[in-house]
Design an enzyme around this catalytic site. Sequence first.
Site, PDB file in Angstrom:
ATOM      1  N   GLY A   1       0.830  -1.248   0.069  1.00 27.50           N
ATOM      2  CA  GLY A   1      -0.114  -0.036   0.044  1.00 27.50           C
ATOM      3  C   GLY A   1       0.852   1.337   0.113  1.00 27.50           C
ATOM      4  N   HIS A   2       1.987   1.089  -0.895  1.00 32.07           N
ATOM      5  CA  HIS A   2       2.809   2.557  -0.989  1.00 32.07           C
ATOM      6  C   HIS A   2       3.619   2.346  -2.194  1.00 32.07           C
ATOM      7  CE1 HIS A   2       5.454  -0.492   1.244  1.00 32.07           C
ATOM      8  NE2 HIS A   2       6.259  -0.391   0.350  1.00 32.07           N
ATOM      9  N   ALA A   3       4.288   3.312  -2.465  1.00 32.10           N
ATOM     10  CA  ALA A   3       5.237   3.310  -3.614  1.00 32.10           C
ATOM     11  C   ALA A   3       6.638   3.955  -3.063  1.00 32.10           C
ATOM     12  CB  ALA A   3       4.717   4.330  -4.833  1.00 32.10           C
TER      13      ALA A   3
ATOM     14  N   ARG B   1       2.440  -0.556  -4.861  1.00 30.48           N
ATOM     15  CA  ARG B   1       2.211  -2.045  -4.780  1.00 30.48           C
ATOM     16  C   ARG B   1       1.167  -2.453  -3.669  1.00 30.48           C
ATOM     17  NH1 ARG B   1       7.430  -2.217  -3.466  1.00 30.48           N
ATOM     18  NH2 ARG B   1       7.395  -0.641  -5.060  1.00 30.48           N
TER      19      ARG B   1
END
Length: 141
Positions: free
Chosen positions: A56-58, A103
């Site tokens: 839940g981040h990039a 992702r």
Amino acid sequence: MRAEETTLEDVKLIQLPKVMNPAGNITAINGGLDLPFEVNRVYYLYDIPGGQDRGGHAHKALHQLLVAASGSFSILLKDGRASKEFNLKRPYEGLLLPPGLWRELRDFSSGSICLVLASHPYSEVDYIREFKEFKEFKKFL
Ligand code: TYD
């Protein structure tokens, strides 16, 4: 390529070297040979409760190789325009992720281990944790 410009086309599922042996197999990842980045950190996710989502981040600069060292899991990737899901289930397959991709990791099988080789040590400032911020980051796409 700048992280702002990476797309799902830049993601590669690679076959890692495998030494087969009746006594058990070995996969070695040789820095400088098997990866397009220098490895400066290795970490692994384990003891992941059933139904748990991760990610839940990039990342702004981090290159990574993800491997299902044990079990399986899915990775949903977004480049700000499209999304694509990969399923990792073999210890000799690796997913090469350039920076600039959102992702989400999910569907971890019981006892699975997600091994990650990364280009830089941990740095919170390299994270984009809000999807809105990620869309802004990729906005010229
Ligand atoms: P995070 O990368 O957000 O987890 P995931 O994407 O797997 O859900 O990491 C969760 C926390 O763990 C983070 O806030 C700090 C810590 N952490 C480290 O200290 N070092 C590391 O190399 C990583 C990946 C995380």
